[in-house]
Scaffold this motif. Sequence first.
Motif, PDB file in Angstrom:
ATOM      1  N   LEU A   1       0.832  -1.197   0.000  1.00  0.00           N
ATOM      2  CA  LEU A   1       0.000   0.000   0.000  1.00  0.00           C
ATOM      3  C   LEU A   1       0.871   1.253   0.000  1.00  0.00           C
ATOM      4  O   LEU A   1       0.602   2.201  -0.739  1.00  0.00           O
ATOM      5  N   GLN A   2       1.919   1.261   0.783  1.00  0.00           N
ATOM      6  CA  GLN A   2       2.812   2.418   0.833  1.00  0.00           C
ATOM      7  C   GLN A   2       3.479   2.674  -0.514  1.00  0.00           C
ATOM      8  O   GLN A   2       3.640   3.827  -0.921  1.00  0.00           O
ATOM      9  N   LYS A   3       3.867   1.614  -1.232  1.00  0.00           N
ATOM     10  CA  LYS A   3       4.462   1.782  -2.561  1.00  0.00           C
ATOM     11  C   LYS A   3       3.453   2.386  -3.542  1.00  0.00           C
ATOM     12  O   LYS A   3       3.802   3.241  -4.350  1.00  0.00           O
ATOM     13  N   VAL A   4       2.216   1.932  -3.460  1.00  0.00           N
ATOM     14  CA  VAL A   4       1.163   2.478  -4.331  1.00  0.00           C
ATOM     15  C   VAL A   4       0.967   3.959  -4.023  1.00  0.00           C
ATOM     16  O   VAL A   4       0.904   4.798  -4.941  1.00  0.00           O
ATOM     17  N   LEU A   5       0.900   4.314  -2.746  1.00  0.00           N
ATOM     18  CA  LEU A   5       0.715   5.712  -2.357  1.00  0.00           C
ATOM     19  C   LEU A   5       1.922   6.561  -2.763  1.00  0.00           C
ATOM     20  O   LEU A   5       1.771   7.704  -3.211  1.00  0.00           O
ATOM     21  N   GLU A   6       3.104   6.001  -2.632  1.00  0.00           N
ATOM     22  CA  GLU A   6       4.322   6.720  -3.021  1.00  0.00           C
ATOM     23  C   GLU A   6       4.333   7.009  -4.521  1.00  0.00           C
ATOM     24  O   GLU A   6       4.779   8.070  -4.962  1.00  0.00           O
ATOM     25  N   ALA A   7       3.831   6.070  -5.320  1.00  0.00           N
ATOM     26  CA  ALA A   7       3.746   6.295  -6.769  1.00  0.00           C
ATOM     27  C   ALA A   7       2.871   7.510  -7.060  1.00  0.00           C
ATOM     28  O   ALA A   7       3.184   8.317  -7.943  1.00  0.00           O
ATOM     29  N   GLY A   8       1.779   7.665  -6.328  1.00  0.00           N
ATOM     30  CA  GLY A   8       0.926   8.842  -6.494  1.00  0.00           C
ATOM     31  C   GLY A   8       1.622  10.113  -6.056  1.00  0.00           C
ATOM     32  O   GLY A   8       1.533  11.151  -6.717  1.00  0.00           O
ATOM     33  N   ARG A   9       2.335  10.035  -4.956  1.00  0.00           N
ATOM     34  CA  ARG A   9       3.048  11.211  -4.434  1.00  0.00           C
ATOM     35  C   ARG A   9       4.100  11.710  -5.416  1.00  0.00           C
ATOM     36  O   ARG A   9       4.339  12.909  -5.533  1.00  0.00           O
ATOM     37  N   LEU A  10       4.720  10.801  -6.148  1.00  0.00           N
ATOM     38  CA  LEU A  10       5.798  11.162  -7.069  1.00  0.00           C
ATOM     39  C   LEU A  10       5.309  11.621  -8.443  1.00  0.00           C
ATOM     40  O   LEU A  10       6.109  12.057  -9.270  1.00  0.00           O
ATOM     41  N   ALA A  11       4.023  11.545  -8.686  1.00  0.00           N
ATOM     42  CA  ALA A  11       3.464  11.922  -9.989  1.00  0.00           C
ATOM     43  C   ALA A  11       3.636  13.427 -10.239  1.00  0.00           C
ATOM     44  O   ALA A  11       3.691  14.223  -9.304  1.00  0.00           O
ATOM     45  N   PRO A  12       3.703  13.806 -11.506  1.00  0.00           N
ATOM     46  CA  PRO A  12       3.791  15.235 -11.824  1.00  0.00           C
ATOM     47  C   PRO A  12       2.444  15.931 -11.627  1.00  0.00           C
ATOM     48  O   PRO A  12       1.398  15.289 -11.656  1.00  0.00           O
ATOM     49  N   SER A  13       2.513  17.239 -11.417  1.00  0.00           N
ATOM     50  CA  SER A  13       1.296  18.040 -11.299  1.00  0.00           C
ATOM     51  C   SER A  13       1.571  19.432 -11.852  1.00  0.00           C
ATOM     52  O   SER A  13       2.726  19.869 -11.914  1.00  0.00           O
ATOM     53  N   ALA A  14       0.531  20.117 -12.251  1.00  0.00           N
ATOM     54  CA  ALA A  14       0.656  21.462 -12.814  1.00  0.00           C
ATOM     55  C   ALA A  14       1.364  22.375 -11.815  1.00  0.00           C
ATOM     56  O   ALA A  14       0.972  22.458 -10.649  1.00  0.00           O
ATOM     57  N   LYS A  15       2.406  23.031 -12.267  1.00  0.00           N
ATOM     58  CA  LYS A  15       3.211  23.938 -11.441  1.00  0.00           C
ATOM     59  C   LYS A  15       3.701  23.257 -10.164  1.00  0.00           C
ATOM     60  O   LYS A  15       3.981  23.918  -9.175  1.00  0.00           O
TER      61      LYS A  15
END
Length: 182
Positions: A26-40
């Motif tokens: 679960l932590q790896k899945v959440l970390e993948a989201g945290r590392l995603a790009p976002s506008a600005k």
Amino acid sequence: MDVFEAIKSRKSIRSYADKDVEEEKLQKVLEAGRLAPSAKNRQEWRFIVVRDRETRKKLAVAAMGQRSVEQAPVTLVGCAVGTDYYMPCGQLAYTVDVSIALSFMMLEATELGLGTCWLGAFHEDAVKEILNIPDAMRVVAVMPLGYPAESVGGTAKNSIMRIVSTGSYRKPLDEIVYREKY
């Protein structure tokens, strides 16, 4: 598994095994989201992890009766805190940003042997009420997460039937890609 293999093997899973998702996964899945790009690089997403069965049961009702929300041992809810920023192209950033993050999470889940399903069919106000999400935030998607109970392989005949029944057919590149101009 490389990223392309995860992309090719990812399926929308609607039936989950009665097996808990390990906290490390679960932590790896959440970390993948945290590392995603976002506008600005605003990173204005928030992810709510729901493990409680009674809460998942309520979420299933809010998700128009989709039983996978209750059945999966974890349901992730992708939200946005900043909902008024428009990118220079004219698109609202929050839907794009949360969608990218959840897509990264789906691919990591696939690599880890977990299944997911992107759900956009839900009553946002009900989800907000169940999870105490502030009015100013937006719920972008609900995503069950767990070990698939359904087979994602099988014989060619079964695979064709699964593609037809789940809508997994993809148009060929020559129907969707244009070079230099439309």
